[in-house]
Design an enzyme around this catalytic site. Structure first.
Site, PDB file in Angstrom:
ATOM      1  N   GLY A 124      93.091  46.127   5.617  1.00 18.65           N
ATOM      2  CA  GLY A 124      91.810  45.882   4.973  1.00 18.65           C
ATOM      3  C   GLY A 124      91.048  47.169   4.723  1.00 18.65           C
TER       4      GLY A 124
ATOM      5  NE  ARG B  31      93.600  49.454  10.601  1.00 14.28           N
ATOM      6  CZ  ARG B  31      93.134  48.218  10.764  1.00 14.28           C
ATOM      7  NH1 ARG B  31      93.712  47.206  10.137  1.00 14.28           N
ATOM      8  NH2 ARG B  31      92.091  47.995  11.529  1.00 14.28           N
TER       9      ARG B  31
ATOM     10  NE  ARG C 260      85.197  48.042  -8.421  1.00 15.65           N
ATOM     11  CZ  ARG C 260      84.229  47.162  -8.603  1.00 15.65           C
ATOM     12  NH1 ARG C 260      83.592  46.650  -7.559  1.00 15.65           N
ATOM     13  NH2 ARG C 260      83.893  46.783  -9.815  1.00 15.65           N
TER      14      ARG C 260
ATOM     15  N   GLY D  50      96.577  44.087   9.643  1.00 14.00           N
ATOM     16  CA  GLY D  50      95.144  44.091   9.899  1.00 14.00           C
ATOM     17  C   GLY D  50      94.800  43.639  11.296  1.00 14.00           C
ATOM     18  CB  SER D  51      91.824  43.748  13.195  1.00 17.64           C
ATOM     19  OG  SER D  51      90.798  43.625  12.222  1.00 17.64           O
TER      20      SER D  51
ATOM     21  CD  GLU E  94      93.803  36.718   8.237  1.00 17.80           C
ATOM     22  OE1 GLU E  94      94.248  37.649   7.552  1.00 17.80           O
ATOM     23  OE2 GLU E  94      93.538  35.600   7.745  1.00 17.80           O
TER      24      GLU E  94
ATOM     25  CG  ASP F   6      87.240  40.490  17.666  1.00 17.01           C
ATOM     26  OD1 ASP F   6      86.727  39.359  17.643  1.00 17.01           O
ATOM     27  OD2 ASP F   6      87.798  40.999  16.685  1.00 17.01           O
TER      28      ASP F   6
END
Length: 238
Positions: free
Chosen positions: A21, A25, A44, A90-91, A180, A205
């Site tokens: 995302g 990264r 962007r 991703g997370s 997510e 998290d």
């Protein structure tokens, strides 16, 4: 040719793109894991790079937050730049006690509260699932590196700040491994345009306990997930 969101040319991207995302990264992955990486997009601030990993040409580019953003990039990569495989890295947040911080989750399927796939699928429920071979190769790559993974369903939400915390109880009951914001959309785009997709997420998290990693950790660590994705691409070539 360039699109409104990607200022690259045909051939600038490899046939496989890793998509975090966070564009920073993506830059970290390019600088840490790829050889001869060059920037191929900066529109962007959504940075994209192409390089090689153990001799295999691979691209990495950010997709932003949420299904609308990632759907734009995934669609354009597939239809305008010839990308065949997209692996989201991703997370995610955990809702079950048995899923821990930094666990790696392979998203075999992606539930969602978004209506995007219903819009694509004539208002019917679309089973947003990953490509089987991509799942298999990710599992095999993790085993080869002795990295423990969890394989199952994840949940792609439209709202980061949920107004319905009771939904987390439902997710836990149904065995959702991580929450997510993108996988269901990427799986839908891949299905619509004939590509393959997979989401591999690291638990950043825990929604129940409040335990969390820092923004810097999310940007610069989570290497297990990245290595699984890269090695799985090599397995897919064999």
């Amino acid at each position: 040719m360039a699109t409104p969101h990607i200022n690259a040319e045909m051939g600038d991207f490899a046939d496989v793109v890793l998509m975090p995302g966070d564009p920073l990264r993506a830059q970290y992955i390019a600088e840490t894991f790829l050889e001869d990486a060059r920037q191929v997009n900066n529109v962007r601030g959504m940075l994209g790079f192409t390089g090689t990993y153990k001799g295999r040409r691979i691209s990495v580019m950010g997709h932003g937050m949420g299904i609308p953003s990632c759907s734009i990039y995934a669609k354009e990569l597939i239809t305008e730049f010839g990308v065949k495989k997209i692996i989201r890295i991703g997370s995610c947040g955990a809702v079950s006690e048995d899923v821990k911080i930094r666990d790696v989750v392979i998203g075999m399927g992606a539930c969602t509260d978004s209506k995007v796939n219903r819009m694509r699928f004539k208002d019917h429920d679309f089973a947003a699932i990953a490509d089987f071979d991509l799942v298999r190769h990710a599992v095999d790559a993790a085993k080869a590196k002795n990295i423990n993974t969890r394989v199952g369903n994840i949940f792609s939400v439209d709202l980061f700040y949920s107004p319905d915390p009771q939904m987390f109880d439902v997710m836990e009951k149904y065995g959702i491994l991580g929450v997510e914001m993108e996988a269901a959309g990427i799986y839908g785009v891949a299905a619509e345009f004939g590509a393959k997709a997979l989401a591999i997420c690291t638990v950043s998290d825990h929604i129940r306990t409040g335990e969390q990693t820092t923004a810097e950790e999310r940007q610069h660590t989570f290497n297990d997930m990245i290595e699984i994705a890269l090695e799985s691409i090599l397995l897919g070539d064999n």
